[in-house]
Design a protein around this motif. Structure first.
Motif, PDB file in Angstrom:
ATOM      1  N   GLU A  66      16.906 -70.381 110.918  1.00  0.00           N
ATOM      2  CA  GLU A  66      16.982 -71.862 111.057  1.00  0.00           C
ATOM      3  C   GLU A  66      17.261 -72.235 112.533  1.00  0.00           C
ATOM      4  O   GLU A  66      16.887 -73.343 113.048  1.00  0.00           O
ATOM      5  N   GLU A 139      23.275 -76.234 109.321  1.00  0.00           N
ATOM      6  CA  GLU A 139      22.958 -75.498 108.188  1.00  0.00           C
ATOM      7  C   GLU A 139      24.274 -74.567 107.890  1.00  0.00           C
ATOM      8  O   GLU A 139      24.434 -74.508 106.598  1.00  0.00           O
ATOM      9  N   LYS A 142      27.498 -76.441 106.621  1.00  0.00           N
ATOM     10  CA  LYS A 142      26.955 -77.270 105.244  1.00  0.00           C
ATOM     11  C   LYS A 142      26.979 -76.248 104.134  1.00  0.00           C
ATOM     12  O   LYS A 142      27.611 -76.498 103.031  1.00  0.00           O
ATOM     13  N   ARG A 143      26.602 -74.799 104.194  1.00  0.00           N
ATOM     14  CA  ARG A 143      26.683 -74.031 103.192  1.00  0.00           C
ATOM     15  C   ARG A 143      28.146 -73.609 103.208  1.00  0.00           C
ATOM     16  O   ARG A 143      28.577 -73.228 102.038  1.00  0.00           O
ATOM     17  N   LYS A 351      10.647 -74.397 109.358  1.00  0.00           N
ATOM     18  CA  LYS A 351      11.499 -73.784 108.191  1.00  0.00           C
ATOM     19  C   LYS A 351      10.885 -73.140 107.081  1.00  0.00           C
ATOM     20  O   LYS A 351      11.023 -72.063 106.405  1.00  0.00           O
TER      21      LYS A 351
END
Length: 362
Positions: A66, A139, A142-143, A351
């Protein structure tokens, strides 16, 4: 004289090196010392561990993929859209023509076509770490937020009992995407803000700052390290609504569109359109703060730098009215919309290459 006595011979036989120079020293066999082999010189042997596999494993992690996707997407986008960034910056800070076409012609007349890419070298240096940190942070957070919410639901969260009243605390109402977007914008700004200052100086006043080295020297001479963070406060304040809205809108539009069309993912043209809409919305909401930020960052060059964000906003309103807060908004949208769309398209494409092909689920 010619014949020596037996006792004299015996004396010379054991006289050794300290006796007669012509005699021979005989040492009994049991007293002889064993000769040791010559010791080898002192040596240190280092055996370095084989780090090939750990490094390969690290480079194949989701986070690195990422991070690299964001860096590559940002670099490719800025290489294409550098002229629009130049015009946008000039109009925001009030340099030159007040319209887009006039500003284009003015730059070309004074500096040639290469003037449209003024400051692009440092812009490329700036955008690679900025986008890498921004997308990587987005990313990851968010996870992490999604995982925290799931664990919170399983444990039912903490409870507070006050008499007959029971209070249950929950974080399910918090959007992981919004929190991640805000964290992404703030982290990238804190790390890369000096490069933003440098880029704006090179773009707005190339005569005074003809090269990166000269610009760095002058900025440091004018105000030291603090001048490298000129306009940081309004940048951080403006980044919160912009970055939060930017990522939130992209994720929500993307999810809603896929549900409506019963698709698992967007096509490349659809990513371009959704990214452009997200950038347009975010830019419109936060644009007045962007104007104040640019005023603070380049005001020192003109000798009239406002002391803080509120002063910069009031100065714009006093000189140009409320519409002055949106001066350059058209040029900004012209730059932000394609930039956002292209960035998201490139990011999702990279990605797919770096993560999906390595069996990392998105």
């Amino acid at each position: 004289m010619a014949f020596e006595s037996q006792s004299t011979k015996k004396e010379k036989k054991y006289s050794g090196v300290f006796g007669d120079m012509y005699s021979v020293a005989i040492i009994p066999k049991e007293l002889e010392l064993e000769k040791e082999p010559n010791p080898s010189p002192f040596e240190l042997q280092f055996q370095f561990p084989d780090l090939t596999q750990p490094i390969r494993g690290f480079l194949r992690t989701r986070e690195v993929g990422e991070f690299l996707s964001g860096a590559l997407a940002g670099a490719m986008t800025k290489a294409v859209l550098a002229p629009l960034e130049t015009i946008r910056t000039r109009m925001i800070v009030g340099v030159g023509s007040r319209n887009i076409s006039g500003s284009f012609l003015e730059v070309i007349e004074k500096q040639g076509w290469q003037g449209l890419w003024a400051g692009n070298a440092v812009n490329m240096i700036r955008i690679i770490p900025t986008q890498a940190i921004e997308f990587g942070t987005f990313e990851f957070v968010k996870r992490a937020m999604t995982s925290a919410q799931e664990k919170w639901k399983q444990t039912e969260g903490p409870k507070v009992q006050i008499g007959p009243v029971s209070l249950n605390f929950s974080i399910s109402w918090i959007s992981p995407v919004a929190v991640a977007g805000a964290a992404a914008g703030i982290s990238s700004t804190l790390v890369c803000h000096p490069l933003e200052v440098l880029k704006d100086r090179l773009t707005v006043c190339p005569e005074a700052y003809p090269s990166i080295g000269v610009a760095i020297s002058k900025i440091y001479k004018d105000g030291g390290i603090g001048s490298c963070y000129a306009g940081l406060s309004p940048t951080l304040i403006g980044m919160l609504p912009y970055s939060t809205c930017y990522y939130f809108m992209y994720e929500k539009i993307k999810k809603s569109y896929c549900q409506t069309k019963k698709k698992e993912s967007l096509s490349r043209p659809e990513m371009l359109l959704v990214g452009a809409l997200a950038g347009f919305t975010a830019s419109t909401i936060s644009f007045p703060l962007e104007v104040a930020r640019k005023r603070l960052m380049v005001g020192a060059m003109q000798g009239k730098c406002p002391p803080h964000m509120a002063a910069a906003l009031s100065e714009v309103i006093r000189e140009e009215g409320l519409l002055g807060l949106y001066r350059g908004w058209g040029a900004s949208c012209l730059k932000v919309m394609p930039s956002s769309g292209i960035t998201w398209m490139f990011y999702e494409a990279w990605k797919d290459i770096l993560l999906v092909q390595r069996h990392h689920p998105l």
